[in-house]
Design a protein around this motif. Sequence first.
Motif, mmCIF file in Angstrom:
data_model
loop_
_atom_site.group_PDB
_atom_site.id
_atom_site.type_symbol
_atom_site.label_atom_id
_atom_site.label_comp_id
_atom_site.label_asym_id
_atom_site.label_seq_id
_atom_site.Cartn_x
_atom_site.Cartn_y
_atom_site.Cartn_z
ATOM 1 N N PHE A 271 0.657 -1.476 -6.617
ATOM 2 C CA PHE A 271 -0.771 -1.422 -6.309
ATOM 3 C C PHE A 271 -0.987 -0.524 -5.093
ATOM 4 C CE2 PHE A 271 0.133 -5.594 -8.114
ATOM 5 C CZ PHE A 271 -0.764 -5.662 -9.156
ATOM 6 N N VAL A 272 -1.987 0.323 -5.168
ATOM 7 C CA VAL A 272 -2.387 1.138 -4.025
ATOM 8 C C VAL A 272 -3.870 0.869 -3.774
ATOM 9 C CG1 VAL A 272 -2.617 3.442 -3.071
ATOM 10 C CG2 VAL A 272 -0.672 2.917 -4.546
ATOM 11 N N HIS A 273 -4.194 0.355 -2.606
ATOM 12 C CA HIS A 273 -5.571 0.015 -2.251
ATOM 13 C C HIS A 273 -6.051 0.949 -1.134
ATOM 14 C CE1 HIS A 273 -5.112 -3.726 -4.530
ATOM 15 N NE2 HIS A 273 -3.964 -3.883 -3.902
ATOM 16 N N ARG A 274 -7.258 1.462 -1.290
ATOM 17 C CA ARG A 274 -7.854 2.249 -0.213
ATOM 18 C C ARG A 274 -8.532 1.293 0.762
ATOM 19 N NH1 ARG A 274 -9.963 7.481 0.399
ATOM 20 N NH2 ARG A 274 -9.608 7.954 -1.800
ATOM 21 N N LEU A 275 -8.044 1.256 1.997
ATOM 22 C CA LEU A 275 -8.636 0.399 3.023
ATOM 23 C C LEU A 275 -9.814 1.093 3.686
ATOM 24 C CD1 LEU A 275 -5.367 -1.025 4.642
ATOM 25 C CD2 LEU A 275 -6.752 -1.992 2.784
#
Length: 213
Positions: A10-14
């Motif tokens: 998973f890659v989440h943009r903070l």
Amino acid sequence: WTCPPLIRFFVHRLKDDVFQFTLSFHDTILDGWSTASMLTEILQRYSLLLEGIAMPAEPPPVSYREFVATERETLNSEECKRYWDQKLNDCSVTKIPRWNNNGKTGADIGVYDVNVAPETSEGLLRLARNAGAPLKQVLLAAHLRVMSFISGQRDCLTGLESNGRLEVAGGDQTLGVFINIAPFRQRLDGGSWIDLIKETFANETEMLPFRRY
């Protein structure tokens, strides 16, 4: 994206230009070495992509199916069967006293952290050198001594986690689970700590060829 079975990235943009990367997988998919190897490769590929370089995707030199085939061959080995039949002949289960749970059903599970002082760590390493054995065997010998003490038994039977990864060129690059819990039996008849450590080392060395059974 998802890589079957049961491995997820998973890659989440903070916020702007700040991302969080998460790896999720089941314990039956990867062992510790495989996890570290895979993360290293992912970060290497990502670092090169930032420079516009794409690493070619190549399969590992040794496939996991080769490990599975080796384990199946081991299970059909009469030599391995004879070894374990003899090793565990007339063994008794090491009985550990139950913890008084004050009448509650179930068991409370907790973690107790112990800080090892530098002088204690250095002393253990020095003891290992004097015994001509790895530090692991010093700790395993201590485990056996404690098991013998709290059970009141000299003939101790415990479980030893062993690594069955194939010892061939490129075997370190294969991803998967190569862990097996093998029975470890040893009789404690007294003597010095050095004697116990040496005997423990010899015991595991003898077991290594049969650890995949």
